[in-house]
Scaffold this motif. Structure first.
Motif, mmCIF file in Angstrom:
data_model
loop_
_atom_site.group_PDB
_atom_site.id
_atom_site.type_symbol
_atom_site.label_atom_id
_atom_site.label_comp_id
_atom_site.label_asym_id
_atom_site.label_seq_id
_atom_site.Cartn_x
_atom_site.Cartn_y
_atom_site.Cartn_z
ATOM 1 N N VAL A 133 53.617 -2.013 35.520
ATOM 2 C CA VAL A 133 52.643 -2.973 36.053
ATOM 3 C C VAL A 133 53.138 -4.393 35.819
ATOM 4 O O VAL A 133 53.041 -5.256 36.704
ATOM 5 C CB VAL A 133 51.254 -2.752 35.415
ATOM 6 C CG1 VAL A 133 50.308 -3.906 35.763
ATOM 7 C CG2 VAL A 133 50.668 -1.435 35.861
ATOM 8 N N THR A 176 53.513 3.030 32.060
ATOM 9 C CA THR A 176 52.750 2.516 33.199
ATOM 10 C C THR A 176 52.499 1.022 33.054
ATOM 11 O O THR A 176 52.608 0.248 34.024
ATOM 12 C CB THR A 176 51.401 3.263 33.317
ATOM 13 O OG1 THR A 176 51.646 4.662 33.402
ATOM 14 C CG2 THR A 176 50.632 2.811 34.552
ATOM 15 N N ALA A 225 42.923 -0.501 35.524
ATOM 16 C CA ALA A 225 43.473 -1.860 35.439
ATOM 17 C C ALA A 225 42.882 -2.627 34.269
ATOM 18 O O ALA A 225 43.539 -3.499 33.673
ATOM 19 C CB ALA A 225 43.210 -2.602 36.745
ATOM 20 N N ASP A 276 40.469 0.135 39.553
ATOM 21 C CA ASP A 276 39.938 -0.973 38.755
ATOM 22 C C ASP A 276 39.694 -0.566 37.306
ATOM 23 O O ASP A 276 39.950 -1.353 36.373
ATOM 24 C CB ASP A 276 38.641 -1.483 39.374
ATOM 25 C CG ASP A 276 38.891 -2.145 40.735
ATOM 26 O OD1 ASP A 276 40.041 -2.544 40.979
ATOM 27 O OD2 ASP A 276 37.928 -2.257 41.524
ATOM 28 N N LEU A 292 45.058 -1.737 31.329
ATOM 29 C CA LEU A 292 46.466 -2.133 31.424
ATOM 30 C C LEU A 292 46.607 -3.649 31.459
ATOM 31 O O LEU A 292 47.296 -4.219 32.317
ATOM 32 C CB LEU A 292 47.091 -1.501 32.666
ATOM 33 C CG LEU A 292 47.086 0.034 32.700
ATOM 34 C CD1 LEU A 292 47.631 0.552 34.018
ATOM 35 C CD2 LEU A 292 47.897 0.583 31.520
ATOM 36 N N GLU A 313 48.182 1.585 44.519
ATOM 37 C CA GLU A 313 47.169 0.673 43.990
ATOM 38 C C GLU A 313 46.520 1.280 42.746
ATOM 39 O O GLU A 313 46.131 2.446 42.740
ATOM 40 C CB GLU A 313 46.109 0.388 45.058
ATOM 41 C CG GLU A 313 45.080 -0.651 44.619
ATOM 42 C CD GLU A 313 44.074 -0.960 45.716
ATOM 43 O OE1 GLU A 313 43.110 -1.679 45.447
ATOM 44 O OE2 GLU A 313 44.271 -0.445 46.858
ATOM 45 N N ILE A 314 46.394 0.475 41.704
ATOM 46 C CA ILE A 314 45.802 0.945 40.444
ATOM 47 C C ILE A 314 44.293 0.826 40.525
ATOM 48 O O ILE A 314 43.763 -0.239 40.880
ATOM 49 C CB ILE A 314 46.333 0.123 39.254
ATOM 50 C CG1 ILE A 314 47.848 0.271 39.154
ATOM 51 C CG2 ILE A 314 45.655 0.542 37.962
ATOM 52 C CD1 ILE A 314 48.475 -0.580 38.084
ATOM 53 N N LYS A 371 39.020 6.847 32.258
ATOM 54 C CA LYS A 371 39.970 5.800 32.627
ATOM 55 C C LYS A 371 41.408 6.246 32.361
ATOM 56 O O LYS A 371 42.295 6.090 33.204
ATOM 57 C CB LYS A 371 39.676 4.521 31.857
ATOM 58 C CG LYS A 371 38.284 3.959 32.090
ATOM 59 C CD LYS A 371 38.004 2.777 31.182
ATOM 60 C CE LYS A 371 36.564 2.290 31.315
ATOM 61 N NZ LYS A 371 36.263 1.178 30.380
ATOM 62 N N ASN A 387 55.720 -5.177 38.081
ATOM 63 C CA ASN A 387 55.264 -5.038 39.469
ATOM 64 C C ASN A 387 56.041 -3.940 40.204
ATOM 65 O O ASN A 387 56.421 -4.073 41.375
ATOM 66 C CB ASN A 387 55.399 -6.366 40.221
ATOM 67 C CG ASN A 387 54.523 -6.408 41.474
ATOM 68 O OD1 ASN A 387 53.546 -5.644 41.585
ATOM 69 N ND2 ASN A 387 54.872 -7.259 42.413
#
Length: 557
Positions: A466, A462, A480, A477, A483, A474-475, A301, A469
């Motif tokens: 995020v 990062t 995400a 999953d 984060l 696209e991050i 990840k 925005n």
């Protein structure tokens, strides 16, 4: 019937050895096929099956040992199982093989004509060359792995259906496995690996009923000379080679590939063992680095963070050379340690040999003098004069004992000095290596600390993007899920860092523990062996002097 079989065997032009073997097997088969059944049915109905025990072994050794006065002396002195070379335990109604582990010098063992069901209890008989297990109730070939010196093996007249579990017996020269339940020709193919096999007996098995049995064996066992008591003639061999030409070619090609794979694996295993002896296995590349991330649950990840791919490559490029430095130092250390150990044992053995030479010369001189005086004293009739001579001989024996003890004490002092030098040298070598290794592992930890700081910085940056925005791509999953907030991402990065440090620490601890254990074990072993040698030598001297004095006392009685 025996005469007819003998004539058949004689006509096949066997060599003397194989004729004897064939006659023995054949006559045994004939005799035991008739009289054995009658006699055993009568006796075994009365006797219960037995397990090999100490009483049976003692009896067998006495029966097979020297007779008369020599036998009485041997029995009085006691039977040392380790000194027995041949043992017959046939016709004893044995069901279970047991109690043989002390017979480490045994070269020939007869266990034929019993009721044995399993081959077991032979693990320590590593010097065995000849083993007879014929006429038993064995179903499976097993328990022979350690008998690597075995040349002659008889499993005649059992219940075996598969030839197997003989892979380690590469010295096998004669195999008698007739009168069993072997029905598949594949069993013959199994025997191709035994390049020293020259004599094979399969007679009396269902396999022999196959139409092409003989030419099949001749074709697929090219080194075999005798089959079922007969010489394999060239015509039979040629016929087999023609008939099975294509199958043989395919098999040879497959065997060649398998042999190459085996040799490659052997080289790989030897190389790995060398690395293990140096305590640096799997440090000659990126294995430690890879293992750090393989056991990190969040590694995949975190690797998805922007810029992490380049960061990981930099980390790896710096970590790998450090591991290789430990690896190279370990191999160099091993070479140095080996040379030091060899030098120590060479010096020790030379010192012992020189002391033994001096002691042997002193003993020879003493023995010559003692024999002369013994002859002289046998001629003396005067009791007082004889007693005076005996007293003088006692004094000389004591003086001789002191001389031998003095030689032994000098040797002990010499070996102690050699040992102290060795202990100091090997301790310095190991200590220097440990210090060097600890320094390299410290550098590995520093790299991990730097990587952790950089990774945490990237992760927090990062996360901030995020939240604002500001991330255009696209991050994934998986990323995400981390984060979510500062605590979540920080905890993940810190946990990853702890996993990496633990992996480095464990590898360092393992290396240091093993090399220290090796050194302490070696020094302890050397010390214990020397204590044992010294005690044995002193005991030998005392026993000899006691023997000499007892002989002197006998002259007065």
């Amino acid at each position: 019937m025996v005469t007819d079989l003998h004539n058949k065997i004689s006509n096949c032009f066997l060599c003397t050895r194989c004729c004897v073997i064939a006659l023995l097997i054949t006559v045994t088969a004939v005799i035991n096929g008739s009289s054995r059944q009658k006699r055993w049915k009568m006796s075994w109905k009365q006797d219960e099956p037995k397990v090999i025990d100490d009483e049976m072994l003692q009896q067998a050794i006495v029966e097979q040992g020297p007779q008369g006065q020599a036998g009485k002396i041997a029995k009085k002195e006691g039977i040392q199982y380790e000194e027995v070379f041949q043992l017959r335990l046939d016709f004893r109604n044995i069901l279970k093989i047991y109690h043989l582990w002390h017979f480490t010098s045994l070269t020939k063992l007869q266990l034929n004509n019993n009721v044995i069901e399993r081959i077991e209890g032979l693990e320590n008989l590593t010097n065995l060359i000849w083993l007879d297990l014929s006429f038993n109730n064995i179903d499976v070939i097993e328990g022979l792995d350690s008998l690597v010196k075995l040349q002659d093996l008889s499993l005649f007249n059992n219940r075996i259906s598969v030839i197997e579990n003989l892979d380690t017996l590469q010295n096998l020269h004669i195999l008698s496995i007739g009168n069993n339940a072997i029905a598949q020709l594949d069993n013959v193919l199994y025997l191709r690996k035994f390049k020293n096999l020259r004599t094979l007996n399969l007679a009396g098995n269902p396999i022999c009923d196959e139409e092409n049995f003989k030419i099949f064996v001749a074709a697929f066992l090219p080194d075999l000379v005798y089959l079922d008591y007969r010489l394999l003639d060239e015509q039979t061999r040629e016929t087999g080679l023609v008939k099975y030409h294509f199958a043989l070619e395919d098999m040879k090609q497959n065997e060649s590939q398998e042999q190459k794979a085996i040799e490659a694996q052997k080289i790989s295993n030897e190389e790995l063992q060398l690395h293990k002896d140096a305590f640096v296995e799997f440090l000659n590349g990126a294995q430690l680095f890879d293992s750090m991330f393989a056991e990190d649950p969040d590694a995949e990840k975190l690797a998805l963070l922007p810029g992490m791919e380049a960061l990981l490559e930099i980390f790896k490029s710096k970590m790998e050379p450090l591991c290789v430095q430990i690896f190279d130092a370990g191999l160099a250390q091993l070479a140095g340690r080996t040379a030091e150990v060899d030098s120590f044992f060479t010096c020790s053995h030379e010192a012992v040999a020189e002391s033994q030479r001096k002691a042997a010369q002193t003993l020879a001189d003493f023995e010559n003098s003692r024999r002369q005086k013994t002859v002289e004293m046998q001629q003396i009739a005067d009791t007082k004069l004889l007693e005076a001579h005996i007293t003088s001989c006692h004094e000389q024996a004591d003086q001789f004992s002191e001389t031998l003890m003095s030689l032994e004490l000098q040797l002990v002092d010499q070996l102690e000095d050699i040992f102290k030098d060795f202990e100091r040298n090997i301790s310095d070598m190991v200590g220097g290596f440990i210090e060097y290794v600890q320094g390299i592992f410290a550098l590995c930890r520093n790299l991990e600390n730097q990587h952790h700081e950089q990774q945490l910085e990237i992760a927090l940056e990062t996360l901030e993007k995020v939240v604002k925005n500001e991330i255009e791509e696209e991050i994934p999953d998986d990323l995400a899920m981390l984060l979510v907030d500062k605590d979540t991402v920080t905890n993940a990065v810190n946990a990853s860092h702890d996993t990496h440090l633990l992996k480095i620490d464990n590898r360092e601890d393992e290396l240091l523990t093993r090399i220290k254990s090796w050194m302490s074990g070696l020094l302890k072993s050397i010390h214990n062996n020397e204590v044992e040698r010294n005690r044995k030598r002193i005991s030998e001297i005392r026993n000899y002097i006691s023997f000499v004095k007892n002989e002197l006392e006998d002259m007065t009685s």
